[in-house]
Design a protein around this motif. Structure first.
Motif, PDB file in Angstrom:
ATOM      1  N   GLU A  76      45.917  34.246  44.642  1.00 39.93           N
ATOM      2  CA  GLU A  76      44.782  34.768  43.885  1.00 39.93           C
ATOM      3  C   GLU A  76      44.936  34.469  42.397  1.00 39.93           C
ATOM      4  O   GLU A  76      43.965  34.138  41.723  1.00 39.93           O
ATOM      5  CB  GLU A  76      44.626  36.275  44.108  1.00 39.93           C
ATOM      6  CG  GLU A  76      43.985  36.621  45.421  1.00 39.93           C
ATOM      7  CD  GLU A  76      42.564  36.088  45.549  1.00 39.93           C
ATOM      8  OE1 GLU A  76      41.796  36.107  44.582  1.00 39.93           O
ATOM      9  OE2 GLU A  76      42.224  35.645  46.660  1.00 39.93           O
ATOM     10  N   TYR A  93      49.129  37.500  46.053  1.00 41.96           N
ATOM     11  CA  TYR A  93      48.952  37.641  44.602  1.00 41.96           C
ATOM     12  C   TYR A  93      49.102  36.297  43.894  1.00 41.96           C
ATOM     13  O   TYR A  93      48.355  36.003  42.956  1.00 41.96           O
ATOM     14  CB  TYR A  93      49.962  38.630  44.016  1.00 41.96           C
ATOM     15  CG  TYR A  93      49.841  40.047  44.525  1.00 41.96           C
ATOM     16  CD1 TYR A  93      48.626  40.574  44.954  1.00 41.96           C
ATOM     17  CD2 TYR A  93      50.954  40.873  44.601  1.00 41.96           C
ATOM     18  CE1 TYR A  93      48.527  41.869  45.430  1.00 41.96           C
ATOM     19  CE2 TYR A  93      50.862  42.174  45.068  1.00 41.96           C
ATOM     20  CZ  TYR A  93      49.651  42.663  45.480  1.00 41.96           C
ATOM     21  OH  TYR A  93      49.552  43.942  45.947  1.00 41.96           O
ATOM     22  N   ARG A 117      44.040  30.889  41.775  1.00 45.05           N
ATOM     23  CA  ARG A 117      42.582  30.717  41.864  1.00 45.05           C
ATOM     24  C   ARG A 117      41.875  31.292  40.637  1.00 45.05           C
ATOM     25  O   ARG A 117      40.912  30.722  40.134  1.00 45.05           O
ATOM     26  CB  ARG A 117      42.056  31.354  43.153  1.00 45.05           C
ATOM     27  CG  ARG A 117      42.572  30.655  44.409  1.00 45.05           C
ATOM     28  CD  ARG A 117      42.170  31.370  45.675  1.00 45.05           C
ATOM     29  NE  ARG A 117      40.750  31.277  45.934  1.00 45.05           N
ATOM     30  CZ  ARG A 117      40.132  30.210  46.416  1.00 45.05           C
ATOM     31  NH1 ARG A 117      40.830  29.124  46.688  1.00 45.05           N
ATOM     32  NH2 ARG A 117      38.835  30.213  46.639  1.00 45.05           N
ATOM     33  N   THR A 118      42.375  32.421  40.133  1.00 43.74           N
ATOM     34  CA  THR A 118      41.799  33.023  38.928  1.00 43.74           C
ATOM     35  C   THR A 118      41.990  32.099  37.722  1.00 43.74           C
ATOM     36  O   THR A 118      41.069  31.905  36.925  1.00 43.74           O
ATOM     37  CB  THR A 118      42.428  34.406  38.658  1.00 43.74           C
ATOM     38  OG1 THR A 118      42.188  35.247  39.788  1.00 43.74           O
ATOM     39  CG2 THR A 118      41.862  35.042  37.408  1.00 43.74           C
TER      40      THR A 118
END
Length: 148
Positions: free
Chosen positions: A93, A90, A96-97
């Motif tokens: 991610e 999480y 990266r988001t």
């Protein structure tokens, strides 16, 4: 020698192993060939450190560590290793988001706010998971309370 949370405890090494494998996954997925061999070497070195720690603990029948104190408490129940892996994913991610949002011509501040809450929760769960993992490992090694 006493281990220090986030530096050389079993949980810190396992956390790093997970994070580095996630990086390797993305290097492979994105075809970043220059970084793949380096990443494999990092992972190999971490595995060697885990083996050394386990052999040392086995030989000495003792696992001394200093746990981390937290100012924030997550409201979730967790299974240490599984939660650590999920939290690392999480966090990766979420990072990266945020990076993808930042690269947009018109980044959305609400997206960053939402993602900040997710990242904060994931990071705190990582810390709680690592503390619990070291506690359980110490109990197992020293037979103080095998059930945690």
């Amino acid at each position: 020698m006493t281990k220090i949370t986030n530096i050389d405890t079993l949980s810190a090494l396992l956390d790093r192993l997970v994070s580095e494998n996630i990086k390797l996954y993305f290097f492979n997925k994105e075809g970043i060939l220059n970084d793949i061999d380096h990443q494999k070497e990092v992972i190999s070195q971490i595995k060697d450190r885990i083996k050394e720690l386990l052999l040392d603990v086995y030989d000495n029948k003792k696992y001394d560590y200093i746990s981390e104190k937290r100012t924030y408490t997550a409201d979730l129940t967790l299974e240490s290793i599984e939660q650590l892996i999920k939290s690392d994913i999480y966090t990766g991610e979420g990072d990266r988001t945020n990076l993808a949002e930042l690269k947009k011509d018109e980044p959305d501040i609400n997206s960053f706010r939402k993602n900040h809450r997710i990242l904060r929760s994931a990071n705190e769960l990582r810390a709680v998971s690592k503390n619990e993992l070291d506690k359980q490992f110490k109990n197992l090694v020293e037979n103080e309370n095998p059930d945690g």
